[in-house]
Design an enzyme around this catalytic site. Sequence first.
Site, short mmCIF file in Angstrom:
data_model
loop_
_atom_site.label_atom_id
_atom_site.label_comp_id
_atom_site.label_asym_id
_atom_site.label_seq_id
_atom_site.Cartn_x
_atom_site.Cartn_y
_atom_site.Cartn_z
N ASP A 70 -43.72 120.76 22.94
CA ASP A 70 -44.09 120.75 21.53
C ASP A 70 -42.90 120.20 20.75
OD1 ASP A 70 -46.75 122.18 21.36
OD2 ASP A 70 -45.59 123.75 22.35
N ARG A 78 -38.16 121.47 20.04
CA ARG A 78 -37.58 122.09 21.24
C ARG A 78 -36.31 121.36 21.69
NH1 ARG A 78 -40.96 125.98 19.98
NH2 ARG A 78 -43.05 125.84 20.85
N LYS A 169 -53.90 118.14 17.51
CA LYS A 169 -54.13 119.57 17.44
C LYS A 169 -54.17 120.01 15.97
CE LYS A 169 -49.24 120.85 18.12
NZ LYS A 169 -48.24 121.38 19.07
N HIS A 182 -51.74 132.94 16.79
CA HIS A 182 -50.74 133.55 17.67
C HIS A 182 -50.89 135.07 17.65
CE1 HIS A 182 -48.82 129.61 16.91
NE2 HIS A 182 -48.32 129.77 18.12
N ASP A 252 -54.93 125.55 23.82
CA ASP A 252 -53.79 126.27 23.26
C ASP A 252 -53.53 127.46 24.17
OD1 ASP A 252 -51.83 126.52 21.35
OD2 ASP A 252 -53.20 126.66 19.66
#
Length: 528
Positions: A70, A78, A169, A182, A252
């Site tokens: 990601d 990242r 996405k 999440h 996901d």
Amino acid sequence: MENLEKVLGKLFLIGIQGTSLNNENMKVLKSILPGVIIFFSRNIEDKFQLSKFIEDIKNFLDYEPLFCIDQEGGMVTRLKKGFTVVPSAMGITATNEPENAYLSANLLAKEMLAVGIDWNLAPVVDINNNPKNSVIGIRSFSDDKNVVLKFAREYVKGLHDGGVLSCLKHFPGIGNVNTDPHLDLPQGELSKDDLLSTELFPFLNIDSPSWMPTHVYLSKIQNKKEPASLSEEILTGLVREELKYKGVLVADDFEMGGVANFYSAQEAVIKSLNAGMDIVSICHSFEKQSAAKNAVLREYKNNENFKKKINLSLERIQSLMKISADLKEKNNNKISLEEIGKKEHINLAQNIFDKSITVLNMSHDKSFLPLKNVDEIYYFAKESLSYGIEDKRTQISYIIEPISKELKAKVNILETSKIIEPLVREEIIQNSKDKTILVLCENAYLHSELVDLISKMSQKSKKLILVALRNPNDVFIPNVKYGICTYGFNENIQTSLLKILKGEIKPTGNLPIKRRLENARESGNRKK
């Protein structure tokens, strides 16, 4: 023919622990034989370590999975140390130059490919049409579907020209929900017609080889209350039959609350693959990965209908591998490890950051910049709850320390949760009287107590300048006359913000949430 365990491993996207091969992650890799491996910040020390880690994994497995990440830009980054960092999607849009979406994504792709990453799980094409949505925010390009399309299309082209796969996405769009998937299962209230004309507009008009279905329940479209990522109505009925999408559907993470609160890993994986998902994602727990893999093996052996669906998914995955190979083959601008994070890349990215900073002067005072002196700086910090897709909190000292040093101002750092204490609030308000104050905050507009506090500080102070470190809606808090939108708060943004505050560069950013700006103008109490 390959053995069945290896064949069915292609259906799995997994995360592993560690920054090099060890007994623990070798056990995971040998057990799952994954088709895709995702890297998080926990796996990354620097470019040399990551490149070696990827090569060692390939040699250990004796085949080449896809390696993904990601790397959206902004808060969801990242690859940091030694890599080129680019602005968030909204920060890029604030430059008002779609070319910057291409340049940003192309920079990312070149550096990802140099270390061995094939697939960027980006861009986010959610439309930022719900101000109460805290999970998307600056990860979205805009609240205007046409702007999202214009910038996301360039972003995808930049990735592909750099040799890296893209992924749109979060299908079918979660820009309009209130709940973070999440944490729990969001519920979308759009009709089929509204979904097709708004949320799905970028998906249907950008050529990308993969989409990421997420965990959201569409109450006016689905007959059964379940995440879209597990729904045959959505994955087969809508995606394959109605929209005719031929690419890969990659889920996901099934360890997110939107699924994990209701289903075990093995239940979710079987249900999702039966519904039409191609690649299932379990990013953290080996126990869950192992249980899910065993469940898929059993189901494949015992259910002929499941077997047929899996074989179709495997064909699509093979096509994705071919597309990846073709993108690499066509990429004529490959760079070496040593060129990652080179000065040319850093300067190009910093120029985009500089152009993104947006200043809103909602008063008749045309001379509040540059800031010559500030009495106090307040940073109202987001409390330590879930940061969603972010790995960990970015050090706010990147901004606070250099600004306070430059302006010789006292610094006050308070967590949002402390603001509800009446005595603390009253002391802050009284302390603001007749002072020039710089306030930095993250999504303050979502906290009524904080909105009230900042509004009263503005009334008491000589001058209050609010820096919105995330969602630009913060600058529309009542009585705030001077607003600066940064769309994030990493080191690059700190550099650009300081240039603006000191008057070294002129602010040229434009607010990407145009409808919100128009609403503020219509209220009749502010002028740009």
